[in-house]
Design a protein around this motif. Sequence first.
Motif, short mmCIF file in Angstrom:
data_model
loop_
_atom_site.label_atom_id
_atom_site.label_comp_id
_atom_site.label_asym_id
_atom_site.label_seq_id
_atom_site.Cartn_x
_atom_site.Cartn_y
_atom_site.Cartn_z
N UNK A 137 0.61 -1.14 0.23
CA UNK A 137 0.04 -0.08 0.05
C UNK A 137 0.84 1.15 0.02
N UNK A 138 2.05 1.32 0.20
CA UNK A 138 2.81 2.24 0.15
C UNK A 138 2.87 3.15 -1.08
N UNK A 139 2.74 2.51 -2.26
CA UNK A 139 2.69 3.18 -3.43
C UNK A 139 1.56 4.07 -3.55
N UNK A 140 0.20 3.45 -3.24
CA UNK A 140 -1.00 4.29 -3.28
C UNK A 140 -0.68 5.78 -2.27
N UNK A 141 -0.34 5.43 -1.25
CA UNK A 141 -0.31 6.26 -0.02
C UNK A 141 0.79 7.39 -0.65
N UNK A 144 -1.53 9.42 -3.11
CA UNK A 144 -2.46 10.31 -2.55
C UNK A 144 -1.70 11.19 -1.74
N UNK A 145 -0.52 11.29 -1.16
CA UNK A 145 0.15 12.23 -0.34
C UNK A 145 1.02 13.03 -1.16
N UNK A 161 -10.43 5.79 -2.89
CA UNK A 161 -11.01 7.42 -3.25
C UNK A 161 -10.11 8.09 -3.79
N UNK A 162 -10.23 8.91 -4.79
CA UNK A 162 -9.50 9.95 -5.19
C UNK A 162 -8.21 9.49 -6.01
N UNK A 271 -1.49 -8.31 -9.49
CA UNK A 271 -1.73 -7.40 -10.49
C UNK A 271 -1.45 -6.10 -10.54
N UNK A 272 -0.93 -5.52 -11.45
CA UNK A 272 -0.55 -4.02 -11.31
C UNK A 272 -1.51 -3.17 -12.09
N UNK A 273 -1.50 -1.78 -11.38
CA UNK A 273 -2.22 -0.75 -11.90
C UNK A 273 -1.38 0.55 -12.18
N UNK A 274 -1.56 1.17 -13.05
CA UNK A 274 -0.81 2.53 -13.12
C UNK A 274 -1.85 3.57 -12.61
N UNK A 275 -1.38 4.27 -11.67
CA UNK A 275 -2.18 5.23 -10.97
C UNK A 275 -1.69 6.68 -10.81
N UNK A 276 -2.67 7.54 -10.47
CA UNK A 276 -2.56 9.00 -10.05
C UNK A 276 -3.54 9.58 -9.64
N UNK A 277 -3.56 10.57 -8.97
CA UNK A 277 -4.53 11.21 -8.36
C UNK A 277 -5.49 11.93 -9.18
N UNK A 278 -6.84 11.99 -8.85
CA UNK A 278 -7.92 12.21 -9.99
C UNK A 278 -7.76 13.65 -10.15
#
Length: 309
Positions: A137-141, A144-145, A161-162, A271-278
């Motif tokens: 979860x550190x990647x998502x954190x 988000x931060x 969310x976000x 499974x991987x996801x490419x993520x960014x803040x909305x």
Amino acid sequence: MNNPGMPTFDQLRIFLTIVDSGSFAAAGRRLNRAVSVISYGIANLEAQLGLTLFDREGTRKPQLTVAGRALLAEARSIADGVDGLRAKVKGLLDGLEAEVDLAVDVMLPSERLGRVLRAFAREFPTVQLRLHAEALGAITAMVLDRAAVVGISGPLSAGVEGIESRTAGAVAMVPVAAPDHPLGRLEAIAPGAGRDHIQLVLTDRSRFTEGRDYSVRSPKTWRLADLSAKHALLREGIGWGNMPLPMIEPDLVAGTLVRLAMPDHDGGMYRFSAIWRRDTPPGPAASWLLDQFVALGALDRDVEGMGDI
């Protein structure tokens, strides 16, 4: 025939702020406006729509009416769309980024990471890159931060969310141990046998993994935040655990690790996801990075018979 008027974006923002803050007064403080202005804005919105959105009778806290609840999701969708539009325009006006902060899951195959970053260096020679390798979860954190603008995350980013995401492939996870480990010496492992031995488990300190375990089969666990350290301990025969197949394939060939045929746990797909803040869409260079990871991930093929981790 009833034809509702056209509400303004400011009226919708007032409506959503009241819902999120719990009162007209709190909404006024958040928007730095007088309560009378907030009340006037809602009255105009209700007049435009021809509906009562809040029940103000008999309670200090305004309650959404049935109509208000029905319109809430649409109002949020419009607000998110406008926020996304403004953020995208800002990115276009700002032009190419001076630097990009990228956070990647330690499970991502190093060959894939190196291939993308080599191409990035050629494509964007003026853009500095800051690379962060994190677990779970550190990647998502970090995204988000705002410590990273984009990330390649494992499945823990789903539904946060976000966060916006795109599918970016997967890696096979397999249970392994050293050949002199008690489980490694067995050709046929009985169901539940893994519970009798130390399982090495990857962990992190993010709020998304607090109190949660993933693919843990043994009550005897050693927890590590470093995948390389876990790899080293497995080779020393200290315990058994799941590892990404590309990372330990040389060990399987050399015989320094063996794949465990566990009838109740044969691994799975991570499974991987490419993520960014909305509200902070990536700029040109960061978008290019995500596109490369997504394109390479599309070439992945699930290992037959393996479900998700």
